[in-house]
Motif scaffolding. Structure first.
Motif, mmCIF file in Angstrom:
data_model
loop_
_atom_site.group_PDB
_atom_site.id
_atom_site.type_symbol
_atom_site.label_atom_id
_atom_site.label_comp_id
_atom_site.label_asym_id
_atom_site.label_seq_id
_atom_site.Cartn_x
_atom_site.Cartn_y
_atom_site.Cartn_z
ATOM 1 N N VAL A 1 -38.889 38.292 45.992
ATOM 2 C CA VAL A 1 -37.711 37.729 45.347
ATOM 3 C C VAL A 1 -37.576 36.278 45.801
ATOM 4 C CG1 VAL A 1 -35.202 37.891 45.096
ATOM 5 C CG2 VAL A 1 -36.552 39.970 45.325
ATOM 6 N N SER A 2 -37.256 35.396 44.874
ATOM 7 C CA SER A 2 -37.035 33.987 45.207
ATOM 8 C C SER A 2 -35.547 33.680 45.206
ATOM 9 C CB SER A 2 -37.728 33.081 44.191
ATOM 10 O OG SER A 2 -39.119 33.210 44.310
ATOM 11 N N LEU A 3 -35.090 33.074 46.291
ATOM 12 C CA LEU A 3 -33.710 32.627 46.409
ATOM 13 C C LEU A 3 -33.726 31.109 46.417
ATOM 14 C CD1 LEU A 3 -32.694 35.006 49.342
ATOM 15 C CD2 LEU A 3 -32.390 35.403 46.896
ATOM 16 N N LYS A 4 -32.630 30.500 45.990
ATOM 17 C CA LYS A 4 -32.592 29.039 45.919
ATOM 18 C C LYS A 4 -31.325 28.503 46.567
ATOM 19 C CE LYS A 4 -35.383 28.761 41.749
ATOM 20 N NZ LYS A 4 -36.549 29.091 42.468
ATOM 21 N N ILE A 5 -31.472 27.326 47.187
ATOM 22 C CA ILE A 5 -30.304 26.579 47.651
ATOM 23 C C ILE A 5 -30.364 25.209 46.991
ATOM 24 C CG2 ILE A 5 -30.035 27.805 49.846
ATOM 25 C CD1 ILE A 5 -31.336 25.393 51.239
ATOM 26 N N LYS A 6 -29.176 24.675 46.696
ATOM 27 C CA LYS A 6 -29.115 23.356 46.068
ATOM 28 C C LYS A 6 -27.865 22.645 46.548
ATOM 29 C CE LYS A 6 -26.851 24.915 41.825
ATOM 30 N NZ LYS A 6 -26.897 24.895 40.366
ATOM 31 N N GLY A 7 -27.825 21.353 46.306
ATOM 32 C CA GLY A 7 -26.683 20.547 46.705
ATOM 33 C C GLY A 7 -27.132 19.141 47.019
ATOM 34 N N GLU A 8 -26.282 18.415 47.739
ATOM 35 C CA GLU A 8 -26.630 17.056 48.118
ATOM 36 C C GLU A 8 -25.956 16.703 49.430
ATOM 37 O OE1 GLU A 8 -27.040 12.602 46.232
ATOM 38 O OE2 GLU A 8 -25.874 14.085 45.152
ATOM 39 N N VAL A 9 -26.740 16.093 50.326
ATOM 40 C CA VAL A 9 -26.218 15.628 51.606
ATOM 41 C C VAL A 9 -26.019 14.121 51.505
ATOM 42 C CG1 VAL A 9 -26.640 15.444 54.081
ATOM 43 C CG2 VAL A 9 -27.448 17.457 52.843
ATOM 44 N N LEU A 10 -24.797 13.671 51.806
ATOM 45 C CA LEU A 10 -24.465 12.241 51.758
ATOM 46 C C LEU A 10 -24.111 11.749 53.151
ATOM 47 C CD1 LEU A 10 -22.166 12.204 48.595
ATOM 48 C CD2 LEU A 10 -24.598 11.645 48.721
ATOM 49 N N ASP A 11 -24.370 10.479 53.389
ATOM 50 C CA ASP A 11 -23.985 9.839 54.646
ATOM 51 C C ASP A 11 -22.678 9.097 54.391
ATOM 52 O OD1 ASP A 11 -23.681 8.470 57.004
ATOM 53 O OD2 ASP A 11 -25.773 7.808 57.087
#
Length: 141
Positions: A114-124
Motif C-alpha cells: 500500500v502506498s501512503l502519501k504526505i504533502k504540504g509545504e514548509v516555509l521559513d
C-alpha cells in the motif's frame, strides 16, 4: 509410487486452499496526510491509522519512504483481526520546500503493498517574499 506422488500433490493443494481461507486485510482511515503550510522547525510527526478488517493477524513487514527526510515507524507486533494500529511518519521540517513524499507499506494483507502519501509545504517565517510585503504606493497618497 505414481499414486503416492499424486496423493501428496493433492494433499498439498488442499492444504494451500485451506490456508487461504483466513486472510488479513489492511484498511487505512486515510492514505494521504496534508501538512498544509507549516513553519520551518515545526512538529513534523503525523500518524496514519489503520484497521485489520480481515480474519487473520496482520503483520507489517516493512515500511519505507521515498526520501531520507521522511522516517516512518511501523508497529512491532501483529495487529489482530478487528484491531487498529498506526504508522507514524516524521518529516524533517528543517528542509524549507514543498512536501511530496510516498511511504510504502508491505504486509501479509490481501493487498500486500500500500502506498501512503504526505504533502504540504514548509516555509521559513524569517524570510518573507517581496511579493508578500505591502508597501504604500506613491499613487495612493
Amino acid at each position: 509410487m505414481k499414486h503416492l506422488f499424486t496423493f501428496l500433490f493433492i494433499g498439498l493443494i488442499s492444504l494451500s486452499v485451506n490456508a487461504q481461507d483466513k486472510i488479513a486485510k489492511i484498511e487505512f482511515k486515510e492514505t494521504t496526510i496534508d501538512y498544509g503550510t507549516i513553519d520551518k522547525g515545526a512538529n513534523g510527526v503525523r500518524t496514519f491509522e489503520f484497521t485489520n478488517t480481515g480474519d487473520a493477524p496482520l503483520v507489517i513487514t516493512k515500511v519505507s519512504s521515498s526520501c531520507g527526510c521522511t522516517v516512518p515507524k511501523k508497529p512491532k507486533d501483529p495487529i489482530m483481526p478487528g484491531k487498529t494500529g498506526e504508522i507514524q511518519v516524521k518529516y524533517d521540517t528543517n528542509r524549507v520546500m514543498p512536501i511530496r513524499k510516498t511511504i510504502t507499506v508491505v504486509s501479509n494483507a490481501e493487498t500486500p503493498t500500500v502506498s501512503l502519501k504526505i504533502k504540504g509545504e514548509v516555509l521559513d517565517p524569517s524570510k518573507t517574499s517581496v511579493l508578500n510585503k505591502k508597501e504604500k504606493s506613491v499613487m495612493a497618497e
